[in-house]
Design a protein around this motif. Sequence first.
Motif, PDB file in Angstrom:
ATOM      1  N   ALA A 284       0.888  -1.172   0.063  1.00  0.00           N
ATOM      2  CA  ALA A 284      -0.042  -0.002   0.182  1.00  0.00           C
ATOM      3  C   ALA A 284       0.848   1.171  -0.105  1.00  0.00           C
ATOM      4  CB  ALA A 284      -1.020   0.075   1.148  1.00  0.00           C
ATOM      5  N   MET A 285       1.795   1.254   0.774  1.00  0.00           N
ATOM      6  CA  MET A 285       2.789   2.497   0.852  1.00  0.00           C
ATOM      7  C   MET A 285       3.669   2.711  -0.299  1.00  0.00           C
ATOM      8  SD  MET A 285       1.788   3.944   3.543  1.00  0.00           S
ATOM      9  CE  MET A 285       0.183   3.271   3.056  1.00  0.00           C
ATOM     10  N   THR A 286       4.447   1.459  -0.687  1.00  0.00           N
ATOM     11  CA  THR A 286       5.181   1.835  -1.750  1.00  0.00           C
ATOM     12  C   THR A 286       4.696   1.857  -3.269  1.00  0.00           C
ATOM     13  OG1 THR A 286       5.422  -0.591  -2.023  1.00  0.00           O
ATOM     14  CG2 THR A 286       7.081   0.422  -0.684  1.00  0.00           C
ATOM     15  N   LEU A 287       3.574   1.292  -3.208  1.00  0.00           N
ATOM     16  CA  LEU A 287       2.768   0.957  -4.890  1.00  0.00           C
ATOM     17  C   LEU A 287       1.932   2.289  -4.715  1.00  0.00           C
ATOM     18  CD1 LEU A 287       2.782  -2.656  -5.519  1.00  0.00           C
ATOM     19  CD2 LEU A 287       4.478  -0.799  -6.313  1.00  0.00           C
ATOM     20  N   ALA A 288       1.175   2.674  -3.709  1.00  0.00           N
ATOM     21  CA  ALA A 288       0.105   3.548  -3.937  1.00  0.00           C
ATOM     22  C   ALA A 288      -0.033   4.748  -2.902  1.00  0.00           C
ATOM     23  CB  ALA A 288      -1.392   2.567  -3.530  1.00  0.00           C
ATOM     24  N   MET A 289       1.227   5.316  -2.607  1.00  0.00           N
ATOM     25  CA  MET A 289       1.593   6.331  -1.748  1.00  0.00           C
ATOM     26  C   MET A 289       1.823   7.572  -2.746  1.00  0.00           C
ATOM     27  SD  MET A 289       1.380   8.365   0.851  1.00  0.00           S
ATOM     28  CE  MET A 289       1.374   7.006   2.287  1.00  0.00           C
ATOM     29  N   PRO A 290       0.772   8.400  -2.915  1.00  0.00           N
ATOM     30  CA  PRO A 290       0.805   9.673  -3.790  1.00  0.00           C
ATOM     31  C   PRO A 290       1.293  10.976  -3.452  1.00  0.00           C
ATOM     32  CG  PRO A 290      -1.170   9.370  -3.107  1.00  0.00           C
ATOM     33  CD  PRO A 290      -0.708   8.422  -1.977  1.00  0.00           C
ATOM     34  N   THR A 291       1.676  11.303  -1.959  1.00  0.00           N
ATOM     35  CA  THR A 291       1.978  12.254  -1.358  1.00  0.00           C
ATOM     36  C   THR A 291       3.074  13.187  -2.179  1.00  0.00           C
ATOM     37  OG1 THR A 291       3.317  11.253   0.180  1.00  0.00           O
ATOM     38  CG2 THR A 291       1.095  11.784   0.853  1.00  0.00           C
ATOM     39  N   ALA A 292       4.073  12.417  -2.867  1.00  0.00           N
ATOM     40  CA  ALA A 292       5.134  13.033  -3.492  1.00  0.00           C
ATOM     41  C   ALA A 292       4.736  13.271  -4.889  1.00  0.00           C
ATOM     42  CB  ALA A 292       6.497  11.941  -3.807  1.00  0.00           C
ATOM     43  N   LEU A 293       3.582  13.153  -5.265  1.00  0.00           N
ATOM     44  CA  LEU A 293       3.489  13.640  -6.542  1.00  0.00           C
ATOM     45  C   LEU A 293       2.323  14.935  -6.412  1.00  0.00           C
ATOM     46  CD1 LEU A 293       2.291  10.237  -8.127  1.00  0.00           C
ATOM     47  CD2 LEU A 293       4.577  11.486  -8.488  1.00  0.00           C
ATOM     48  N   PHE A 294       1.939  15.128  -5.157  1.00  0.00           N
ATOM     49  CA  PHE A 294       1.116  16.115  -4.722  1.00  0.00           C
ATOM     50  C   PHE A 294       1.431  17.768  -5.369  1.00  0.00           C
ATOM     51  CE2 PHE A 294      -0.991  14.068  -1.173  1.00  0.00           C
ATOM     52  CZ  PHE A 294      -1.751  13.301  -2.092  1.00  0.00           C
ATOM     53  N   PRO A 295       2.999  18.235  -5.219  1.00  0.00           N
ATOM     54  CA  PRO A 295       3.533  19.385  -5.784  1.00  0.00           C
ATOM     55  C   PRO A 295       3.065  19.425  -7.131  1.00  0.00           C
ATOM     56  CG  PRO A 295       4.791  18.751  -4.110  1.00  0.00           C
ATOM     57  CD  PRO A 295       3.952  17.600  -4.451  1.00  0.00           C
ATOM     58  N   GLN A 296       3.588  18.511  -8.163  1.00  0.00           N
ATOM     59  CA  GLN A 296       3.469  18.438  -9.447  1.00  0.00           C
ATOM     60  C   GLN A 296       2.146  18.480  -9.842  1.00  0.00           C
ATOM     61  OE1 GLN A 296       5.333  15.163 -11.394  1.00  0.00           O
ATOM     62  NE2 GLN A 296       4.810  15.663 -13.411  1.00  0.00           N
ATOM     63  N   ALA A 297       1.186  17.502  -9.186  1.00  0.00           N
ATOM     64  CA  ALA A 297      -0.323  17.547  -9.534  1.00  0.00           C
ATOM     65  C   ALA A 297      -0.893  18.960  -9.392  1.00  0.00           C
ATOM     66  CB  ALA A 297      -0.753  16.433  -8.672  1.00  0.00           C
ATOM     67  N   ALA A 298      -0.589  19.586  -8.244  1.00  0.00           N
ATOM     68  CA  ALA A 298      -1.331  20.761  -7.965  1.00  0.00           C
ATOM     69  C   ALA A 298      -0.660  21.942  -9.069  1.00  0.00           C
ATOM     70  CB  ALA A 298      -0.809  21.359  -6.472  1.00  0.00           C
ATOM     71  N   GLN A 299       0.413  21.878  -9.393  1.00  0.00           N
ATOM     72  CA  GLN A 299       0.970  22.929 -10.311  1.00  0.00           C
ATOM     73  C   GLN A 299       0.592  22.726 -11.954  1.00  0.00           C
ATOM     74  OE1 GLN A 299       5.259  23.274 -10.457  1.00  0.00           O
ATOM     75  NE2 GLN A 299       5.159  25.131 -11.729  1.00  0.00           N
ATOM     76  N   THR A 300       0.432  21.456 -12.111  1.00  0.00           N
ATOM     77  CA  THR A 300       0.283  20.995 -13.594  1.00  0.00           C
ATOM     78  C   THR A 300      -1.126  20.567 -14.032  1.00  0.00           C
ATOM     79  OG1 THR A 300       0.896  18.906 -13.457  1.00  0.00           O
ATOM     80  CG2 THR A 300       2.791  20.417 -13.855  1.00  0.00           C
ATOM     81  N   ARG A 301      -1.734  20.219 -12.963  1.00  0.00           N
ATOM     82  CA  ARG A 301      -3.158  19.451 -13.354  1.00  0.00           C
ATOM     83  C   ARG A 301      -4.211  20.349 -12.544  1.00  0.00           C
ATOM     84  NH1 ARG A 301      -4.344  13.356 -12.286  1.00  0.00           N
ATOM     85  NH2 ARG A 301      -2.915  13.267 -13.988  1.00  0.00           N
ATOM     86  N   PHE A 302      -4.050  20.984 -11.363  1.00  0.00           N
ATOM     87  CA  PHE A 302      -5.105  21.616 -10.485  1.00  0.00           C
ATOM     88  C   PHE A 302      -5.147  23.246 -10.548  1.00  0.00           C
ATOM     89  CE2 PHE A 302      -4.846  17.201  -8.699  1.00  0.00           C
ATOM     90  CZ  PHE A 302      -6.218  16.770  -9.203  1.00  0.00           C
ATOM     91  N   GLY A 303      -3.947  23.707 -10.850  1.00  0.00           N
ATOM     92  CA  GLY A 303      -3.657  24.892 -10.486  1.00  0.00           C
ATOM     93  C   GLY A 303      -3.634  25.396  -9.463  1.00  0.00           C
ATOM     94  N   GLY A 304      -3.211  24.846  -8.268  1.00  0.00           N
ATOM     95  CA  GLY A 304      -2.866  25.088  -7.022  1.00  0.00           C
ATOM     96  C   GLY A 304      -3.683  24.006  -6.139  1.00  0.00           C
ATOM     97  N   GLY A 305      -3.643  24.399  -4.830  1.00  0.00           N
ATOM     98  CA  GLY A 305      -4.395  23.587  -3.873  1.00  0.00           C
ATOM     99  C   GLY A 305      -3.502  22.452  -3.185  1.00  0.00           C
ATOM    100  N   VAL A 306      -2.314  22.582  -3.146  1.00  0.00           N
ATOM    101  CA  VAL A 306      -1.189  21.558  -2.764  1.00  0.00           C
ATOM    102  C   VAL A 306      -1.648  21.316  -1.216  1.00  0.00           C
ATOM    103  CG1 VAL A 306       0.554  23.037  -2.062  1.00  0.00           C
ATOM    104  CG2 VAL A 306       0.952  20.758  -2.575  1.00  0.00           C
ATOM    105  N   GLY A 307      -2.096  22.317  -0.471  1.00  0.00           N
ATOM    106  CA  GLY A 307      -2.286  22.165   1.104  1.00  0.00           C
ATOM    107  C   GLY A 307      -3.515  21.102   1.237  1.00  0.00           C
ATOM    108  N   LEU A 308      -4.431  21.384   0.038  1.00  0.00           N
ATOM    109  CA  LEU A 308      -5.795  20.694   0.359  1.00  0.00           C
ATOM    110  C   LEU A 308      -5.407  19.072   0.017  1.00  0.00           C
ATOM    111  CD1 LEU A 308      -8.719  20.419   0.780  1.00  0.00           C
ATOM    112  CD2 LEU A 308      -9.252  20.738  -1.635  1.00  0.00           C
TER     113      LEU A 308
END
Length: 434
Positions: free
Chosen positions: A256-280
């Motif tokens: 669960a942690m090695t294959l499905a832990m997404p937190t390291a991807l949050f900054p990239q996703a917030a910038q490139t996909r959601f236009g912000g909201g990394v804190g949420l």
Amino acid sequence: MPPTPPATAPPPMKARLADRMRGVALDTRPLQHPVFRRLLIGQSAAYVGTMVTDVTIPVQVYGLSRSSLFVGLTGVAGLVPLVVFGLYGGAVADRFDRRTLYLASACLTWAVTLALLFQAVADVRSVPLVLGLVAVQAGAFAVSSAARGAIIPRVVPTPLVPAANTLYFTAGNIGQVVGPLIAGVLISLPNGYSWAYGADAALFSLLLCSALRLPSVKPTGEGAGATGGLRSVLDGLRFIAVAPVLWMSFAVDIAAMTLAMPTALFPQAAQTRFGGGVGLLYSAIAIGSVTAGLFSGWTGRVRRQGRALAVAVVAWATAVALAGTVHRLGAAAALLAAAGAADLVSAVYRQTILQTYAPDALRGRLQGVFTVVVAGGPRLGDLRAGAMASTTGLGLAWTGSSLLCVVVVITAALLVRPFWHYDVAAAHPPSPRP
């Protein structure tokens, strides 16, 4: 002929509704035990303070170095001490009074927090010093976690262990929501790092007070008080190796942690996909876990805990995978909250299986392994996610890997039949080797 006794009137609707709510809402019966209540109060305050420091350290390191590499090193700095002292600290917890070990490791953690405070006040501006303190703090945390996990089954009745763990995990998740908010406010103040570390030190002092009032908790059963060291650690690992219920509970968490832990991807996703909201994004998982904890009264009635653990991990990975496919921040946060709810359930059963399956003479060592897996797994998950995203892209690193987790966990759980059919009410764990 004796008179017919009057028929018992059915309970009023309000009473029936209250009974149903007690079966669904957070089970607070462990709080009736004073020792557990003091432990929880102290640990709850410490959870908030720890999260304040966990946010402040990378912010300070980045402010000093202007390098994300050094920020990443804050996680690496604590990994080796976490593994070494998690395993050895568990062995020590099976040899000495767990209350003494818990208090000593808590005092060391508090001393490190004071050192962080003093370096901030003195404006030392040394990244190596901060990294060194992180390493010492990780080792102390590993020892205290092993000791505390071995104490809980001794201060509450066995049927209430799931409820006790739920209370602990819920308190921890509340800390993950509240702590970063407090850190954000304090860091923004003049001399903000000093205020943040000072707040952690003040909150952690409540844990020390609760630890001081603990009764003696010496290990019992076969092997208690045996010689520690490497052999003692290996005895604990051998016990896990011959117990499919235990090693599978660790294996599904690692997946669960090695294959499905997404937190390291949050900054990239917030910038490139959601236009912000990394804190949420960062807070959504914890919010879901807190919500699940408030409605977790049913968890103590589940007997097939291995099956429930596998289902919860599959639900976690599925929700994470779906969150990686949406392009609206609110939808992603809602799915991550659902993942957090499943994570709370899986954490409760994983901890409960360990604490109730293992004999008391081995609980410290096995709790040490648990600490290594739970705290080390997310670090490996961050490394995996970051490496995949840089080579395969965000979608495969987030959703593709999470779906792989679903396949791995379902296949493994069905193949390891003792785990899939594990019944906590009929469990007979193997005897530990002397």
